[in-house]
Scaffold this motif. Structure first.
Motif, PDB file in Angstrom:
ATOM      1  N   LEU A  54       0.850  -1.186   0.000  1.00 46.34           N
ATOM      2  CA  LEU A  54       0.000   0.000   0.000  1.00 46.34           C
ATOM      3  C   LEU A  54       0.884   1.233   0.000  1.00 46.34           C
ATOM      4  O   LEU A  54       1.714   1.414   0.900  1.00 46.34           O
ATOM      5  CB  LEU A  54      -0.905   0.024   1.235  1.00 46.34           C
ATOM      6  CG  LEU A  54      -1.713   1.323   1.443  1.00 46.34           C
ATOM      7  CD1 LEU A  54      -2.703   1.535   0.311  1.00 46.34           C
ATOM      8  CD2 LEU A  54      -2.421   1.311   2.786  1.00 46.34           C
ATOM      9  N   THR A  55       0.721   2.068  -1.032  1.00 49.66           N
ATOM     10  CA  THR A  55       1.324   3.391  -1.051  1.00 49.66           C
ATOM     11  C   THR A  55       0.418   4.284  -0.209  1.00 49.66           C
ATOM     12  O   THR A  55      -0.733   4.531  -0.584  1.00 49.66           O
ATOM     13  CB  THR A  55       1.416   3.929  -2.493  1.00 49.66           C
ATOM     14  OG1 THR A  55       1.941   2.914  -3.355  1.00 49.66           O
ATOM     15  CG2 THR A  55       2.275   5.169  -2.560  1.00 49.66           C
TER      16      THR A  55
ATOM     17  N   ILE B  40      -0.554   0.757   9.612  1.00 46.52           N
ATOM     18  CA  ILE B  40       0.777   0.163   9.513  1.00 46.52           C
ATOM     19  C   ILE B  40       0.877  -1.071  10.398  1.00 46.52           C
ATOM     20  O   ILE B  40       1.454  -2.095   9.992  1.00 46.52           O
ATOM     21  CB  ILE B  40       1.859   1.205   9.846  1.00 46.52           C
ATOM     22  CG1 ILE B  40       1.962   2.208   8.691  1.00 46.52           C
ATOM     23  CG2 ILE B  40       3.216   0.529  10.091  1.00 46.52           C
ATOM     24  CD1 ILE B  40       2.964   3.315   8.904  1.00 46.52           C
ATOM     25  N   ASP B  41       0.284  -1.035  11.578  1.00 44.05           N
ATOM     26  CA  ASP B  41       0.236  -2.234  12.419  1.00 44.05           C
ATOM     27  C   ASP B  41      -0.458  -3.383  11.685  1.00 44.05           C
ATOM     28  O   ASP B  41       0.011  -4.539  11.721  1.00 44.05           O
ATOM     29  CB  ASP B  41      -0.510  -1.947  13.720  1.00 44.05           C
ATOM     30  CG  ASP B  41       0.308  -1.131  14.712  1.00 44.05           C
ATOM     31  OD1 ASP B  41       1.544  -1.035  14.526  1.00 44.05           O
ATOM     32  OD2 ASP B  41      -0.279  -0.590  15.657  1.00 44.05           O
ATOM     33  N   ALA B  42      -1.570  -3.071  11.023  1.00 42.84           N
ATOM     34  CA  ALA B  42      -2.315  -4.100  10.285  1.00 42.84           C
ATOM     35  C   ALA B  42      -1.489  -4.637   9.118  1.00 42.84           C
ATOM     36  O   ALA B  42      -1.480  -5.854   8.854  1.00 42.84           O
ATOM     37  CB  ALA B  42      -3.641  -3.533   9.785  1.00 42.84           C
ATOM     38  N   MET B  43      -0.795  -3.749   8.407  1.00 40.04           N
ATOM     39  CA  MET B  43       0.044  -4.177   7.291  1.00 40.04           C
ATOM     40  C   MET B  43       1.164  -5.086   7.775  1.00 40.04           C
ATOM     41  O   MET B  43       1.465  -6.111   7.143  1.00 40.04           O
ATOM     42  CB  MET B  43       0.594  -2.960   6.555  1.00 40.04           C
ATOM     43  CG  MET B  43      -0.477  -2.143   5.843  1.00 40.04           C
ATOM     44  SD  MET B  43       0.151  -0.575   5.206  1.00 40.04           S
ATOM     45  CE  MET B  43       1.170  -1.160   3.853  1.00 40.04           C
TER      46      MET B  43
ATOM     47  N   MET C 153       2.081  -7.102   4.490  1.00 36.54           N
ATOM     48  CA  MET C 153       1.924  -6.166   3.382  1.00 36.54           C
ATOM     49  C   MET C 153       3.001  -5.089   3.496  1.00 36.54           C
ATOM     50  O   MET C 153       3.263  -4.562   4.579  1.00 36.54           O
ATOM     51  CB  MET C 153       0.520  -5.527   3.414  1.00 36.54           C
ATOM     52  CG  MET C 153       0.247  -4.585   2.248  1.00 36.54           C
ATOM     53  SD  MET C 153      -1.412  -3.813   2.335  1.00 36.54           S
ATOM     54  CE  MET C 153      -2.447  -5.184   1.807  1.00 36.54           C
ATOM     55  N   ILE C 154       3.632  -4.763   2.374  1.00 35.27           N
ATOM     56  CA  ILE C 154       4.747  -3.815   2.362  1.00 35.27           C
ATOM     57  C   ILE C 154       4.225  -2.387   2.498  1.00 35.27           C
ATOM     58  O   ILE C 154       3.262  -1.991   1.824  1.00 35.27           O
ATOM     59  CB  ILE C 154       5.554  -3.953   1.059  1.00 35.27           C
ATOM     60  CG1 ILE C 154       6.087  -5.388   0.894  1.00 35.27           C
ATOM     61  CG2 ILE C 154       6.706  -2.959   1.027  1.00 35.27           C
ATOM     62  CD1 ILE C 154       6.617  -5.688  -0.494  1.00 35.27           C
ATOM     63  N   VAL C 155       4.880  -1.601   3.344  1.00 30.89           N
ATOM     64  CA  VAL C 155       4.577  -0.178   3.500  1.00 30.89           C
ATOM     65  C   VAL C 155       5.367   0.595   2.450  1.00 30.89           C
ATOM     66  O   VAL C 155       6.601   0.539   2.419  1.00 30.89           O
ATOM     67  CB  VAL C 155       4.952   0.321   4.910  1.00 30.89           C
ATOM     68  CG1 VAL C 155       4.704   1.824   5.042  1.00 30.89           C
ATOM     69  CG2 VAL C 155       4.186  -0.453   5.984  1.00 30.89           C
TER      70      VAL C 155
ATOM     71  N   ASP D  82       9.483   4.788  11.780  1.00 34.71           N
ATOM     72  CA  ASP D  82       9.462   4.442  13.205  1.00 34.71           C
ATOM     73  C   ASP D  82       8.327   3.483  13.550  1.00 34.71           C
ATOM     74  O   ASP D  82       8.489   2.604  14.402  1.00 34.71           O
ATOM     75  CB  ASP D  82       9.311   5.715  14.046  1.00 34.71           C
ATOM     76  CG  ASP D  82      10.564   6.576  14.047  1.00 34.71           C
ATOM     77  OD1 ASP D  82      11.650   6.064  13.709  1.00 34.71           O
ATOM     78  OD2 ASP D  82      10.451   7.778  14.365  1.00 34.71           O
ATOM     79  N   ALA D  83       7.175   3.663  12.895  1.00 38.38           N
ATOM     80  CA  ALA D  83       5.988   2.876  13.246  1.00 38.38           C
ATOM     81  C   ALA D  83       6.053   1.441  12.740  1.00 38.38           C
ATOM     82  O   ALA D  83       5.472   0.538  13.349  1.00 38.38           O
ATOM     83  CB  ALA D  83       4.733   3.553  12.699  1.00 38.38           C
ATOM     84  N   SER D  84       6.732   1.209  11.615  1.00 43.32           N
ATOM     85  CA  SER D  84       6.724  -0.119  11.001  1.00 43.32           C
ATOM     86  C   SER D  84       7.736  -1.041  11.665  1.00 43.32           C
ATOM     87  O   SER D  84       8.904  -0.688  11.860  1.00 43.32           O
ATOM     88  CB  SER D  84       7.024  -0.023   9.508  1.00 43.32           C
ATOM     89  OG  SER D  84       7.024  -1.315   8.919  1.00 43.32           O
TER      90      SER D  84
END
Length: 357
Positions: free
Chosen positions: A126-127, A157-160, A165-167, A182-184
């Motif tokens: 997801l972009t 981002i937590d769900a990805m 799934m790539i951020v 930082d979040a991923s």
């Protein structure tokens, strides 16, 4: 060697009635051109404009996804893939892999379930944003809503990370970039960006960002769009009346792609755009060189943005000409191992890390 392109906007062209099984005269991507160019894996980006209302955008994403899957299933030398293992299996069997990403998180609204459904249907990145802030994060084009990532963006981002799934941080504002980094819990990517040190466009990444991306284990996939490759081209094209004229002609074609006259008008416009003085494909390798020097050989790849860019670089007008990049890398002294990394292995490593997290 696996040659992977991490971002093509071809699903938009499928709903505009391009037959991917036939070699198109002016289109950047179709299956014959991928085969001619030795492209082994290609991510089809399910793009929606930020101006499209969310209640319209999600059905449109599913339409693009379904139509693109139908096109793949109708061709005997391409195959859908959803994992690194499937990409490698398809390569071993002489098949081109088509994968899916989604460009712009607007269509999912504030529904994690909508994201999960897209993952089940094969979407693997997801972009977060496009050309405008959304409910997830601030974009490079606007950047005034959240001061980076929104609270819902952290949830997404937590769900990805949980899904595998790539951020993707292409189009993200600088603050969003660092917040998402930082979040991923897994490495992140920019599927189609360039280096700000060589071209100052806000969509590009500066050296500090390149180093931070590499430190996280991520990759920048270099974009082929001349406006991101060259300040000189960006300035001249922005000032050229042809730019606005092209937007208007394309908009009319998009509104009614079955209209032969509108299709011909857009074809004629593309011919005029190709006559412009455009940066060479060698400029792509200049950006690769810079990213390698700053971030290291394991942090760079190809993300063409084909079928989403107004005009391609000179000498790389479509996917059939991808070998010129590999030849230029050889010419500049990259060895086979380094070229394999840039061509696809760097992105596959990130993909694998995200899958197994």
């Amino acid at each position: 060697m696996i040659v992977l392109d991490s971002h093509c906007d071809t699903p938009s062209q499928v709903v505009r009635l391009r037959d991917l099984g036939q070699r198109s005269r002016l289109g950047h991507i179709d299956f014959p051109k991928l085969r001619e160019g030795g492209v082994d894996a290609c991510f089809f980006a399910l793009y929606t404009s930020q101006s499209m209302p969310q209640e319209e955008a999600l059905p449109y994403v599913h339409k693009m996804l379904d139509k693109s899957r139908e096109a793949v299933e109708a061709c005997d030398y391409v195959k859908l893939a959803t994992s690194v293992r499937e990409i490698r299996e398809n390569k071993a069997n002489g098949l081109i892999s088509i994968l899916f990403g989604m460009e712009n998180g607007n269509p999912i609204g504030k529904s994690v379930a909508a994201l999960e459904e897209l993952y089940r249907k094969g979407v693997r990145y997801l972009t977060l944003t496009h050309n405008g802030d959304n409910q997830i994060a601030d974009s490079a084009s606007q950047g005034t809503t959240w001061n980076g990532l929104s609270p819902f963006g952290e949830e997404i981002i937590d769900a990805m990370n949980r899904l595998g799934m790539i951020v993707d941080l292409a189009h993200a504002s600088d603050k969003t970039f660092y917040d998402a980094l930082d979040a991923s819990a897994t490495p992140v990517v920019s599927t189609h960006s360039c280096c700000r040190a060589l071209a100052s466009h806000r969509r590009n990444m500066d050296d500090k960002m390149l180093r931070a991306l590499a430190d996280k284990g991520g990759v920048i996939q270099i974009n082929f769009y001349p406006a991101f490759l060259s300040d000189e081209f960006n300035a001249s094209f922005s000032a050229n009346p042809l730019s606005d004229e092209a937007d208007a002609v394309e908009a009319q074609f998009i509104a009614d792609p079955a209209d032969a006259a509108k299709r011909q008008a857009w074809d004629n416009m593309q011919e005029r755009l190709l006559a412009l003085d455009r940066p060479s494909y060698r400029r792509i390798v200049d950006h690769i060189d810079h990213a390698v020097n700053v971030a290291g050989i394991e942090s760079v790849g190809f993300g063409s943005d084909f079928d989403g860019i107004v005009v391609p670089p000179a000498g790389l007008e479509n996917a059939s000409k991808m070998p010129v990049l590999l030849e230029e890398l050889h010419r500049r002294g990259y060895n086979d191992d380094a070229i394999e990394k840039i061509a696809g292995e760097n992105f596959l490593r990130v993909f694998s890390d995200v899958e197994s997290a």
